[in-house]
Scaffold this active site. Sequence first.
Site, PDB file in Angstrom:
ATOM      1  N   GLY A 178      -1.233 -17.024  -6.484  1.00 44.30           N
ATOM      2  CA  GLY A 178      -1.940 -17.388  -5.254  1.00 44.30           C
ATOM      3  C   GLY A 178      -1.003 -17.791  -4.126  1.00 44.30           C
ATOM      4  N   HIS A 235     -22.998  16.012   1.005  1.00 43.94           N
ATOM      5  CA  HIS A 235     -22.635  16.436  -0.347  1.00 43.94           C
ATOM      6  C   HIS A 235     -21.549  17.501  -0.251  1.00 43.94           C
ATOM      7  CE1 HIS A 235     -23.084  17.610  -4.552  1.00 43.94           C
ATOM      8  NE2 HIS A 235     -23.075  18.871  -4.125  1.00 43.94           N
ATOM      9  N   LYS A 289       0.835  -1.216   0.000  1.00 39.46           N
ATOM     10  CA  LYS A 289       0.000   0.000   0.000  1.00 39.46           C
ATOM     11  C   LYS A 289       0.862   1.255   0.000  1.00 39.46           C
ATOM     12  CE  LYS A 289      -3.116  -2.785  -0.205  1.00 39.46           C
ATOM     13  NZ  LYS A 289      -2.143  -3.811  -0.431  1.00 39.46           N
TER      14      LYS A 289
END
Length: 462
Positions: free
Chosen positions: A268, A441, A51
């Site tokens: 994986g 908003h 990250k």
Amino acid sequence: MAQYDVIVIGAGPGGYVAAIRAAQLGLKTACVEGRETLGGTCLNVGCIPSKALLHASHQLHEAEHNFAKMGLKGKSPSVDWDQMKAYKGEVVEGNTKGIEFLFKKNKVDWLKGWGSIPEAGKVKVGDEVHEAKNIIVASGSEPSSIPGVEIDENLVVSSTGALDLPKIPKKMVVIGAGVIGLELGSVYQRLGTEVTVVEYLDKITPGMDGDIQKNFQRMLKKQGLKFVMSAAVQKVETTKTKAKVTYKLLKKDTEETLDADVVLVATGRKPFTDGLGLEALGVEMSPRGQIKTNAHWETNVKGIYAIGDAIDGPMLAHKAEDEGMAAAECIAGKHGHVNYDVIPGVIYTTPEVASVGKTEEQLKEEGRAYKVGKFPFMGNARAKAVHQGEGFVKLLADAETDRILGCHIIGPAAGDLIHEICVGMEFGASAEDIALTCHAHPTFSEAVREAALACGDGAIHA
């Protein structure tokens, strides 16, 4: 010989959380860890360092592509790779030291060394044997490869090697289009590497919603990643400085090759249980090498529990953490619980991808009547303001009851936005419940509300 109520083997996200929770519940607890630092794969060579590199490389992308548009003029920054790796190291150190502090605060003993279980109720660390009424195996996982491909952490690397390359390669081949491959491929592509992803299946991110797969691949292609799909890697050959990847195109049945400076094997991970002595104890394992457990995370051997990547289920740090808390609570006589239907998954590229619950394909397969509410981030004022108007929120709800069944987001802050839906699903919320909730908003979260509105009479801004 030290005596404990609980000894946890492994100090990754599952193990250290289990140890802290057990100590909080009044149990005398120790945690065994052989690394020099706590935190396991995730904090040391996984989630956290990746990250850091994703963040740093995204800042570079912004400087190169968007700063001038916002009136921030000047020369694009150059990349000091050693400094970037030092920054990544500081991030890792800050987090691992934080766990050491938490161990001290909660009176968890760190038994330094690699652990094994010579018999039920005993854990051996180095030459010392400790007694424990309960043992939690949280040994995690390790990268898995494929036949014909040998990881040397030099030219052919796992995610561990990819986080610490000596220099930024000119060409990289990534084997596997799952989360790890796409995240690290994305990092190097932004840093100037020519990245080609070779995937066995015909879609990226196996198991994800089809809409996400299609749009995500299109966006990554636009960013510069190349893809070779439906291709089976046959072998990787190396010289002193180069690697050659041979793969078979499944549809054409022809063999092709790719040259690279570095090959990242991202096919994986598999459970890591070597050296624990589980076989000698008679602990039941699955054919895939996972430890079998019951509903209380206990194995068939009384007093031995297992959690995280070592058992069945998605190999996710937060799934391991949940199981760690739950197993500790079961040992303490409480009712540990993990809701496996509400475990989010996130890919930390730009745009981010996040999902929880059922995909549309799964609902079709189940024959369940459902409705879809979709809303594009192009209709979200905040997303457009930060040059991230691509992507969408897709909400799936039961056709009759309106109960939320799943959610799939590709766009800005998707990994954070998904949790509104996780909480909603835990409470059995309907799409209408989300639609009737006031959202501030301008925020990215309005896109989630609009997708919920789209499950009813329709979104307002689309």
